[in-house]
Motif scaffolding. Sequence first.
Motif, mmCIF file in Angstrom:
data_model
loop_
_atom_site.group_PDB
_atom_site.id
_atom_site.type_symbol
_atom_site.label_atom_id
_atom_site.label_comp_id
_atom_site.label_asym_id
_atom_site.label_seq_id
_atom_site.Cartn_x
_atom_site.Cartn_y
_atom_site.Cartn_z
ATOM 1 N N GLU A 33 13.966 -1.987 2.727
ATOM 2 C CA GLU A 33 12.433 -1.564 3.244
ATOM 3 C C GLU A 33 11.640 -2.562 4.049
ATOM 4 O O GLU A 33 11.093 -2.092 5.065
ATOM 5 C CB GLU A 33 11.908 -1.260 2.035
ATOM 6 C CG GLU A 33 12.411 -0.020 1.463
ATOM 7 C CD GLU A 33 11.649 0.406 -0.124
ATOM 8 O OE1 GLU A 33 10.691 -0.595 -0.567
ATOM 9 O OE2 GLU A 33 11.949 1.300 -0.836
ATOM 10 N N ILE A 34 11.836 -3.867 3.717
ATOM 11 C CA ILE A 34 10.935 -4.839 4.304
ATOM 12 C C ILE A 34 11.871 -5.225 5.772
ATOM 13 O O ILE A 34 11.079 -5.273 6.703
ATOM 14 C CB ILE A 34 10.910 -6.029 3.520
ATOM 15 C CG1 ILE A 34 10.270 -5.783 2.192
ATOM 16 C CG2 ILE A 34 10.651 -7.151 4.281
ATOM 17 C CD1 ILE A 34 10.184 -6.881 0.950
ATOM 18 N N ARG A 35 13.065 -5.157 5.792
ATOM 19 C CA ARG A 35 13.759 -5.474 7.071
ATOM 20 C C ARG A 35 13.446 -4.416 7.998
ATOM 21 O O ARG A 35 13.097 -4.354 9.114
ATOM 22 C CB ARG A 35 15.200 -5.250 6.878
ATOM 23 C CG ARG A 35 15.797 -6.646 6.370
ATOM 24 C CD ARG A 35 17.311 -6.714 6.141
ATOM 25 N NE ARG A 35 17.939 -7.943 6.413
ATOM 26 C CZ ARG A 35 19.197 -8.211 6.022
ATOM 27 N NH1 ARG A 35 20.016 -7.230 5.546
ATOM 28 N NH2 ARG A 35 19.701 -9.338 6.182
ATOM 29 N N GLU A 78 1.006 -1.033 0.169
ATOM 30 C CA GLU A 78 -0.038 -0.021 0.110
ATOM 31 C C GLU A 78 0.913 1.486 0.000
ATOM 32 O O GLU A 78 0.466 2.210 -0.444
ATOM 33 C CB GLU A 78 -1.056 -0.047 1.008
ATOM 34 C CG GLU A 78 -2.040 -0.886 1.211
ATOM 35 C CD GLU A 78 -2.854 -1.022 2.318
ATOM 36 O OE1 GLU A 78 -2.895 -0.345 3.560
ATOM 37 O OE2 GLU A 78 -3.757 -1.843 2.533
ATOM 38 N N LYS A 79 2.228 1.130 0.435
ATOM 39 C CA LYS A 79 3.061 2.282 0.471
ATOM 40 C C LYS A 79 3.647 2.474 -0.755
ATOM 41 O O LYS A 79 4.487 3.387 -0.918
ATOM 42 C CB LYS A 79 3.953 2.262 1.893
ATOM 43 C CG LYS A 79 3.432 1.977 3.135
ATOM 44 C CD LYS A 79 4.325 1.669 4.095
ATOM 45 C CE LYS A 79 3.585 1.784 5.622
ATOM 46 N NZ LYS A 79 4.663 1.306 6.834
ATOM 47 N N LEU A 80 3.852 1.523 -1.534
ATOM 48 C CA LEU A 80 4.531 1.404 -2.851
ATOM 49 C C LEU A 80 3.740 2.027 -4.064
ATOM 50 O O LEU A 80 2.609 1.325 -4.227
ATOM 51 C CB LEU A 80 5.268 0.152 -3.085
ATOM 52 C CG LEU A 80 6.169 -0.198 -2.035
ATOM 53 C CD1 LEU A 80 6.468 -1.650 -2.318
ATOM 54 C CD2 LEU A 80 7.256 0.555 -1.733
ATOM 55 N N TYR A 138 17.040 -4.282 -5.473
ATOM 56 C CA TYR A 138 16.685 -5.440 -4.607
ATOM 57 C C TYR A 138 17.198 -5.129 -3.350
ATOM 58 O O TYR A 138 16.460 -5.387 -2.511
ATOM 59 C CB TYR A 138 17.202 -6.744 -5.272
ATOM 60 C CG TYR A 138 16.817 -7.933 -4.383
ATOM 61 C CD1 TYR A 138 15.672 -8.644 -4.322
ATOM 62 C CD2 TYR A 138 18.143 -8.469 -3.424
ATOM 63 C CE1 TYR A 138 15.327 -9.707 -3.546
ATOM 64 C CE2 TYR A 138 17.657 -9.347 -2.442
ATOM 65 C CZ TYR A 138 16.259 -10.047 -2.325
ATOM 66 O OH TYR A 138 16.133 -10.866 -1.701
ATOM 67 N N GLN A 139 18.343 -4.815 -3.104
ATOM 68 C CA GLN A 139 18.882 -4.261 -1.800
ATOM 69 C C GLN A 139 18.402 -3.388 -1.198
ATOM 70 O O GLN A 139 17.829 -3.605 0.022
ATOM 71 C CB GLN A 139 20.355 -3.783 -2.154
ATOM 72 C CG GLN A 139 21.017 -3.560 -0.798
ATOM 73 C CD GLN A 139 21.365 -5.170 0.016
ATOM 74 O OE1 GLN A 139 21.302 -5.977 -0.392
ATOM 75 N NE2 GLN A 139 21.460 -4.960 1.213
#
Length: 332
Positions: free
Chosen positions: A280-282, A222-224, A274-275
Amino acid sequence: MQQLKNYTGSVYGGLGHLLYAFYQSQALAIPEQLARVQNLERFDYILWRDLLTALDQQLQRPALGLQIAELVQPKHLGIIAYIAMSCESLGEALHRYHDFHRLVYDGSPLQVSAENGLLSIRWSDLPKNMATQLTDEVAIALMVGFLKHFMDFKDISLHEVHFQSEAPKHVALYEQYFRCKVRFSQPCSQVLMQVQELSKPFFQGDQTLQQLLTQQAHALLEKLPNTTQTDHRLQQAILTGLQKNLFQIEHIATQLNISVRQLQRHLQQQGTTYQQRMQEIRCMMAEEYLRDPHLSLQEISLLLGYSEQSAFQRAFKQWQQLTPQQWRQRNL
């Protein structure tokens, strides 16, 4: 006695919370020693043994360890529960448990071996007089109870459960709980199961980490901007990969059934790499884990795929301009 004095094994603080919950469920007065460990990440194994022994002497109730284990929640086992709930089969969960079991009980090594089609799971090399029937009972019942309640263990059968102590009067209570033959006066305390059980999948319920990961994936999407089905699958693959320490771009691309070059091109079109996406997920998951007071920084580091806690702390400070400890204090 010198052997006991020098023994340095410890247990995860969540076990103290579990025992506290049992005292409350029985309307028993909380011992001072048990109250003191409620805010500790870890405490001495000797104290754990002594707390169980005192409770056993007070209640003198058959199969007491099985009753304590009935109250187990994922938070009582910490990182082991979080990792197990992201696994897809019993074999995968046991493999990860073998890697991280010292975070729950750091004292004797966990041994997993197979012979004649049977898998044996046991703890070994514990000094004499340190293990009691109740400590063994709780350890084994917690593992089985967790699988039964949170991993839909109902269709997986144990072969036998062994205890070193002499047989009590109420053996039937143990066989009813474990749903298999339970033997006493054995050379070691262990769980035996058929090797083929390892391949059986988990059918996980609403309270599992997979559901949390899915919710977090949707929240991130939702943030992307301009998210696609590929983005959705990518977030989910990275979230799951972090739990299994399999989050390299090659592995993630394989999970998505595309080439590394295709994945890189897709992310480049969105102005990211990718990094960057993984970080962002971390960051998002770090905040989620830091809100759980039962997880230590070491455990959170492992959950996020960092081999060293210091690496996680440096990364988090770059994300939030705060240390993990500072962020936790502000947001709890």
